[in-house]
Structure formats: C-alpha cells, structure tokens
Design an enzyme around this catalytic site. Sequence first.
Site, short mmCIF file in Angstrom:
data_model
loop_
_atom_site.label_atom_id
_atom_site.label_comp_id
_atom_site.label_asym_id
_atom_site.label_seq_id
_atom_site.Cartn_x
_atom_site.Cartn_y
_atom_site.Cartn_z
N GLY A 174 54.22 -13.66 -1.45
CA GLY A 174 54.16 -15.19 -1.79
C GLY A 174 55.62 -15.68 -1.70
O GLY A 174 56.55 -15.27 -1.10
N ARG A 191 48.37 -5.37 2.85
CA ARG A 191 47.21 -4.68 2.87
C ARG A 191 46.93 -4.77 4.53
O ARG A 191 47.55 -5.65 5.19
CB ARG A 191 45.98 -5.21 2.22
CG ARG A 191 45.91 -6.82 2.35
CD ARG A 191 44.57 -7.26 1.53
NE ARG A 191 44.13 -8.56 1.84
CZ ARG A 191 44.88 -9.61 1.57
NH1 ARG A 191 46.03 -9.59 0.99
NH2 ARG A 191 44.36 -10.74 1.94
N SER A 203 46.53 -8.42 6.64
CA SER A 203 47.12 -9.57 5.77
C SER A 203 47.70 -10.52 6.80
O SER A 203 48.45 -10.27 7.55
CB SER A 203 48.29 -9.06 4.98
OG SER A 203 49.15 -9.85 4.22
N SER A 263 50.34 -12.42 6.06
CA SER A 263 51.93 -12.47 5.77
C SER A 263 52.68 -11.48 6.91
O SER A 263 53.63 -11.56 7.16
CB SER A 263 52.01 -12.18 4.50
OG SER A 263 51.41 -12.95 3.62
N GLU A 283 46.48 -11.41 -12.07
CA GLU A 283 45.12 -11.00 -12.26
C GLU A 283 44.84 -9.68 -11.09
O GLU A 283 44.00 -8.93 -11.57
CB GLU A 283 44.36 -12.04 -12.02
CG GLU A 283 44.35 -12.72 -10.74
CD GLU A 283 45.11 -13.91 -10.58
OE1 GLU A 283 45.17 -14.66 -9.33
OE2 GLU A 283 46.01 -14.03 -11.44
N HIS A 308 57.25 -11.01 -14.08
CA HIS A 308 56.70 -11.51 -15.42
C HIS A 308 55.91 -10.57 -16.13
O HIS A 308 55.56 -9.82 -15.81
CB HIS A 308 55.74 -12.49 -14.82
CG HIS A 308 55.13 -13.49 -16.01
ND1 HIS A 308 55.67 -13.87 -17.06
CD2 HIS A 308 53.84 -13.83 -16.07
CE1 HIS A 308 54.82 -14.54 -17.96
NE2 HIS A 308 53.62 -14.58 -17.17
N GLY A 333 60.22 -19.62 -6.12
CA GLY A 333 60.85 -18.58 -4.80
C GLY A 333 61.85 -19.32 -3.99
O GLY A 333 62.87 -19.01 -3.50
N GLU A 374 54.57 -23.61 -19.80
CA GLU A 374 53.81 -24.02 -18.60
C GLU A 374 52.77 -24.93 -19.29
O GLU A 374 52.37 -25.86 -18.79
CB GLU A 374 53.17 -22.76 -18.16
CG GLU A 374 54.28 -21.98 -17.12
CD GLU A 374 53.24 -20.69 -16.58
OE1 GLU A 374 53.90 -19.93 -15.85
OE2 GLU A 374 52.14 -20.31 -17.07
N GLU A 409 58.64 -41.95 -10.39
CA GLU A 409 60.23 -42.08 -10.70
C GLU A 409 60.35 -40.73 -11.81
O GLU A 409 61.42 -40.87 -12.12
CB GLU A 409 60.37 -43.34 -11.62
CG GLU A 409 60.14 -44.52 -10.71
CD GLU A 409 60.40 -45.85 -11.27
OE1 GLU A 409 61.08 -46.02 -12.41
OE2 GLU A 409 60.10 -47.05 -10.45
#
Length: 329
Positions: free
Chosen positions: A25, A47, A50, A52, A83, A107, A133, A194, A230
């Site tokens: 990602g 995988r 994918s 990507s 997850e 994280h 990123g 967050e 703004e």
Amino acid sequence: MKAIYDADIDVSILAGRPIGLLGFGAQGRAHALNLRDSGADVRVGLRHGSPSAGDCAALGLTVAAPEAVAEAAEVVVMLVPDEVQPALYRDVLAPRMKPGAALVFAHGYSIHYGQVTPRADLDVVLVAPLGIGDQVRRTYEAGNGVPALLAVHRDATGSARERALAYAGLNGHGRAGVLPTTFADETETDLFAEQAVLCGGVTHLITAAFETLVEAGYPEELAYFGCLHELKLITDLIHARGIAGMRRSISSTAEYGDYTRGPRVIPEASREGLRSLLEDIRSGRFAEELAAETGAGAPTLAAGRRAADAHPIEEVGARLRAMMPWLEN
C-alpha cells in the site's frame, strides 16, 4: 525523548541481508523504494495474482510469494492492515521465518492487543513513520525524511534495537530523527489522535459546522469554503509554526474568536468525551469492539461510508473542487 539521527545509526548491519516487505500500500511502496535506493536487498511479498505485481515490476522491485519472502528474509516487515496481520503471521510467517530473524511493525496494534504473539526466538520491533506513505517517499527523494518512533518489544538476539535503527536509517528517518517509545504508547496515542482529532474529531466538526450554516439559510458554497476548504490554510500554518505561530498569522478578529468562542465548541463535556474514548483504548475495549466489527463483516464501516457519500457536503465539494483542477484527487 532524545532523538537519534543518522550519525548514530549503523545501517551496515543490514548490508546484504534480505529485507522482506509484506504489503504494498502507501507505506509499503514508500518503504520498498526508499530501502532499495539506500542500497538494501529488498523483496516485496505479494500473493499470486496481486494487482500490485505490475506496479512493482515497473518500479524494478523484486517480488516473490509471501512464503518465499518469509523463508529468505532476515528482517520481515508487516505493512499489511492490522486486521490481516494475525492470519498472515500464523499461516505464513510463524512456520517459515528464520531463527533469530527480526519482525518489524509500523504500528503497534497487533502486538499491544495480543493479536499476534511472535515466536520467542524472533526480535520484535516497531519502526513507525510519523507521516503518510507519500510523505515518507517524497521527503526521502528530496534528501530529507520524516521522523519515526522506535520501540523494542522483544530483544531475542541482543541486536534488536540496532537492527530497528538500521531499518529506520535506510528508510530515511534518521535524517529527521528517530524517537524511542514503547509499543503501548505508540498504539494508544495513535488511536487517540485518530479518533479525537485527525479523523473522528475533525470530520464531525466540519460536518456539524457545515450543517449549522446551511440550516441557518446560508449558501452551501459559502459553508463549504468556510468550514472545509479553508481548513487546509490553518492546518498548514499550525504544521509550520505551531498553534501560537498560527494565531500570530491571522487577523485579530479571528484570534479573538478563537480565544472566546473555541471553549464553547470544546467545553468540559467534550473533554469528558476525550477522556472516555482514551479509556476505551487503554482498556482494550476499542480493540475488542473493532474485532467484533471485523468478524461481522464491517457493517459499521459500510454504513458510515454510505452516509458520508450521500451527505450534501460531498456533492457541493465535488462541484467546487472542479473549479480548482490543480487540487489532488
């Protein structure tokens, strides 16, 4: 906290040692390119099938199956969503990672809440960039970097901290400063920020302010510009100069309104709400609730997205942003 910079980081301890990145990602892409440009042996685990894979190939990155990456790498970096991490560790990493390898997290969520319990022989560390990123990559390319947080959950080899620092240095964080912390502090402050400000707080404040003006009969366009558009001007000032510096940069009218009306927006009841959500995070209730949400197929996320897409502020925003095609989509 005393920051650690490149002068005190030995990146050579990872020289020639395969580093496996799982996930491509925004963070995964940035880390892979930064490490490659720093001379590291980087392998991206994807995988079969994918989407990507083509992007990685176009960028000249080495791609392999996650299983192969886990077997070959001396440092494995978890850059997939929180997850996904428990199953990925259980099914792919645990049976394949080399003895004494390092498992790196960006994280602390999965470790702090016990969703991943790494093997006892693995170093378990945290290198958490303090930026998205795109910023991690852009600042690296410009010869700078974003700061990062570093923590050691388990030092199985006696070199966990040094390996984590080396990884941080290769990713450009030593240019801006690496700050020591703990998995618990990083996780709990990140979740709180967050929920209280960056996502939950600011989006609900913008929406409520927009609705207040529209309900009072003001044009939607003015409500959008004043309450959403703004905001970037103010956050850029705060980011560059701090809150006090921002206040010195605005009109005395705006500054007076800040001091005298801001407390009406954030009264004691709001502060009690902040303390309550922090307690949910610290006690683990939020993590339990999120696990139940994920297990049920994420109905709250789906409903929230539908409601957000249907809100009038989105139609107004799309129309007004079309006037400014230079804005990023």
